[in-house]
Design an enzyme around this catalytic site. Structure first.
Site, short mmCIF file in Angstrom:
data_model
loop_
_atom_site.label_atom_id
_atom_site.label_comp_id
_atom_site.label_asym_id
_atom_site.label_seq_id
_atom_site.Cartn_x
_atom_site.Cartn_y
_atom_site.Cartn_z
N ASN A 11 0.86 -1.19 0.00
CA ASN A 11 0.00 0.00 0.00
C ASN A 11 0.90 1.24 0.00
O ASN A 11 1.51 1.55 1.01
CB ASN A 11 -0.89 -0.05 1.26
CG ASN A 11 -1.70 1.21 1.46
OD1 ASN A 11 -1.82 2.03 0.55
ND2 ASN A 11 -2.25 1.38 2.66
N TRP A 12 0.96 1.91 -1.15
CA TRP A 12 1.87 3.07 -1.26
C TRP A 12 1.32 4.31 -0.56
O TRP A 12 1.99 5.31 -0.45
CB TRP A 12 2.13 3.41 -2.73
CG TRP A 12 2.83 2.34 -3.50
CD1 TRP A 12 3.20 1.09 -3.07
CD2 TRP A 12 3.27 2.41 -4.87
NE1 TRP A 12 3.83 0.40 -4.07
CE2 TRP A 12 3.88 1.19 -5.20
CE3 TRP A 12 3.19 3.41 -5.86
CZ2 TRP A 12 4.42 0.93 -6.46
CZ3 TRP A 12 3.72 3.14 -7.11
CH2 TRP A 12 4.33 1.92 -7.40
N LYS A 13 0.06 4.26 -0.15
CA LYS A 13 -0.61 5.42 0.47
C LYS A 13 -0.41 6.66 -0.42
O LYS A 13 -0.37 6.53 -1.63
CB LYS A 13 -0.10 5.64 1.89
CG LYS A 13 -0.13 4.36 2.73
CD LYS A 13 0.00 4.63 4.19
CE LYS A 13 0.10 3.31 4.92
NZ LYS A 13 0.03 3.43 6.36
N HIS A 97 -9.60 0.92 5.15
CA HIS A 97 -8.31 1.09 5.83
C HIS A 97 -8.51 2.00 7.04
O HIS A 97 -9.32 2.93 6.99
CB HIS A 97 -7.29 1.69 4.86
CG HIS A 97 -5.89 1.65 5.37
ND1 HIS A 97 -5.42 2.54 6.30
CD2 HIS A 97 -4.87 0.80 5.11
CE1 HIS A 97 -4.16 2.24 6.57
NE2 HIS A 97 -3.79 1.18 5.87
N GLU A 99 -6.89 4.38 8.13
CA GLU A 99 -6.69 5.82 7.85
C GLU A 99 -7.93 6.42 7.20
O GLU A 99 -8.25 7.59 7.42
CB GLU A 99 -5.43 5.99 6.98
CG GLU A 99 -4.17 5.73 7.80
CD GLU A 99 -2.98 5.22 7.01
OE1 GLU A 99 -2.98 5.30 5.76
OE2 GLU A 99 -2.03 4.72 7.65
N GLU A 168 -5.27 -5.37 10.71
CA GLU A 168 -4.26 -4.34 10.90
C GLU A 168 -4.53 -3.62 12.22
O GLU A 168 -5.33 -2.67 12.25
CB GLU A 168 -4.32 -3.33 9.76
CG GLU A 168 -4.12 -3.93 8.39
CD GLU A 168 -3.57 -2.89 7.42
OE1 GLU A 168 -2.49 -3.11 6.90
OE2 GLU A 168 -4.23 -1.86 7.22
N GLY A 174 2.41 1.98 10.80
CA GLY A 174 3.33 3.10 10.65
C GLY A 174 4.03 3.49 11.93
O GLY A 174 4.65 4.56 12.00
N SER A 214 3.48 -2.43 10.28
CA SER A 214 4.94 -2.42 10.41
C SER A 214 5.60 -3.74 10.01
O SER A 214 6.54 -4.20 10.66
CB SER A 214 5.35 -1.99 11.83
OG SER A 214 4.88 -0.68 12.08
N GLY A 235 2.75 -1.27 4.31
CA GLY A 235 2.71 0.15 3.99
C GLY A 235 4.12 0.67 3.70
O GLY A 235 4.67 0.45 2.62
N GLY A 236 4.72 1.30 4.70
CA GLY A 236 6.02 1.97 4.54
C GLY A 236 7.08 1.14 3.82
O GLY A 236 7.77 1.65 2.94
C1 PEP Z 1 -0.80 -0.15 5.95
O1 PEP Z 1 -0.77 0.90 5.37
O2 PEP Z 1 -1.77 -0.89 5.75
C2 PEP Z 1 0.28 -0.52 6.87
C3 PEP Z 1 0.22 -1.67 7.48
O3 PEP Z 1 1.31 0.37 7.02
P1 PEP Z 1 2.77 0.09 7.68
O4 PEP Z 1 3.29 -1.19 7.07
O5 PEP Z 1 3.60 1.28 7.30
O6 PEP Z 1 2.58 -0.04 9.15
#
Ligand code: PEP
Length: 256
Positions: A11-13, A97, A99, A168, A174, A214, A235-236
Site C-alpha cells: 500500500n503506497w498510500k 483502511h 486511515e 491491521e 506506521g 509495520s 505500507g512503509g
Molecule cells: C498499511 O498501510 O496498511 C500498513 C500496514 O502500514 P505500515 O506497514 O507502514 O505499518
C-alpha cells in the site's frame, strides 16, 4: 479443497510522483521472481494506477487501488468509481483502511457499500479491520474486530470467495510496533472462527487473512509462519523496491 490464496500487498498510500512510481515498478519487475506461492499486488495512488497498469502488462505483479467510491457514476466530485478502476485493470481494492476510517470518517455502513461495489464489478476487496490501542487496552479488541467483520453477513455466500481480510491493529500501523506473531495469530484465528460462525467451515478455511502493521523484511517470516496468517499488507516498507522484494522473498512458504 483449494488452497487459500496467499498475498503480499504493498500500500503506497499518498506517496510517489509519476516518475518515482514508475521507477519503483520497474525495480520490482526486475527483481521479482514469482514462485506461485504468493500473489503480489501493488496499490499505488489513483494518479498512478493507469501508468502502473500499463507498466505491469507483461508482469505477474497485480494492480490494486487504495480506495473506491460505491456508486458507478454520477455527480460525486472528487470520487473514483469501481467502473473506472475495473476499466484500467485494477483487480484488488483496499476497503476500510484505518486511515480512511479515522481521517475520512468511513463507518462500517460505508465500508459495506464499498465492498459490495468492488464485488459487483468483479474485483476483490481487501477489507481492513483492526482495533486502536485504547480498544485493545480496554479489552475490546475482539469486539471491535467482530463488529467490523460482521458487515460480511450482507455478502452472498457465492461472493465470499473474492473476499480478503486484512487484520491491521491500528497501533501497529506506521509506528514500527509490530504485533507479536502470537498476538496476530490469535486474532487471525478469531477472525476465521467468526467467519465460520457467520457462513461455514469451507468459507472460513478459504478466506485469506493478511496481517498489516509495520511488516518488514526482518519480521515477515515469523508472522507468516503462523497457521492463520496468509500474507501481509505492507505500507512503509513497500515504498522501497529492495525492502518490498525482501519481504516477498522472506515470507514463509508453509506446507499444508
Ligand atoms: C498499511 O498501510 O496498511 C500498513 C500496514 O502500514 P505500515 O506497514 O507502514 O505499518
Amino acid at each position: 479443497m483449494p488452497m487459500r490464496k496467499r498475498i503480499i500487498a504493498g500500500n503506497w498510500k499518498m506517496h510517489k510522483t509519476l516518475t518515482e512510481g514508475l521507477e519503483l515498478v520497474e525495480m520490482l519487475k526486475a527483481g521479482y521472481e514469482p514462485d506461485g506461492y504468493y500473489e503480489v499486488v501493488v496499490h499505488p495512488p489513483y494518479t498512478l494506477l493507469s501508468p502502473v497498469s500499463k507498466a505491469l502488462e507483461e508482469s505477474e505483479i497485480r494492480l490494486g487501488a487504495q480506495n473506491v467510491f460505491y456508486e458507478d457514476r454520477g455527480a460525486y466530485t472528487g470520487e473514483i468509481s469501481p467502473v473506472m478502476l475495473k476499466d484500467i485493470g485494477v483487480e484488488y481494492v483496499i476497503v476500510g483502511h484505518s486511515e480512511r476510517r479515522k481521517y475520512f470518517h468511513e463507518d462500517n455502513e460505508t465500508v459495506l457499500k464499498k465492498v459490495k461495489a468492488v464485488l459487483r464489478h468483479g474485483m476483490k476487496p481487501i477489507l481492513c479491520v483492526g482495533e486502536t490501542l485504547e480498544e485493545r487496552e480496554s479489552g475490546k479488541a475482539r469486539e471491535v474486530v467482530a463488529r467490523q467483520i460482521s458487515i460480511l453477513k450482507e455478502i452472498p455466500v457465492g461472493d465470499m470467495e473474492d473476499i480478503i481480510i486484512a487484520y491491521e491493529p491500528v497501533w501497529a500501523i506506521g509506528t514500527g510496533k509490530t504485533a507479536t506473531p502470537e498476538l496476530a495469530q490469535e486474532m487471525h484465528a478469531f477472525i476465521r472462527d467468526t467467519i465460520e460462525k457467520m457462513f461455514n467451515r469451507e468459507i472460513a478455511i478459504n478466506v485469506p487473512i493478511l496481517y498489516g502493521g509495520s511488516v518488514k523484511p526482518g519480521n515477515v517470516y515469523d508472522l507468516t509462519s503462523e497457521d492463520d496468517i496468509d500474507g501481509a499488507l505492507v505500507g512503509g516498507a513497500s515504498l522501497d523496491a529492495d525492502s518490498f522484494l525482501a519481504i516477498i522473498k522472506n515470507a514463509a512458504r508453509k506446507i499444508i
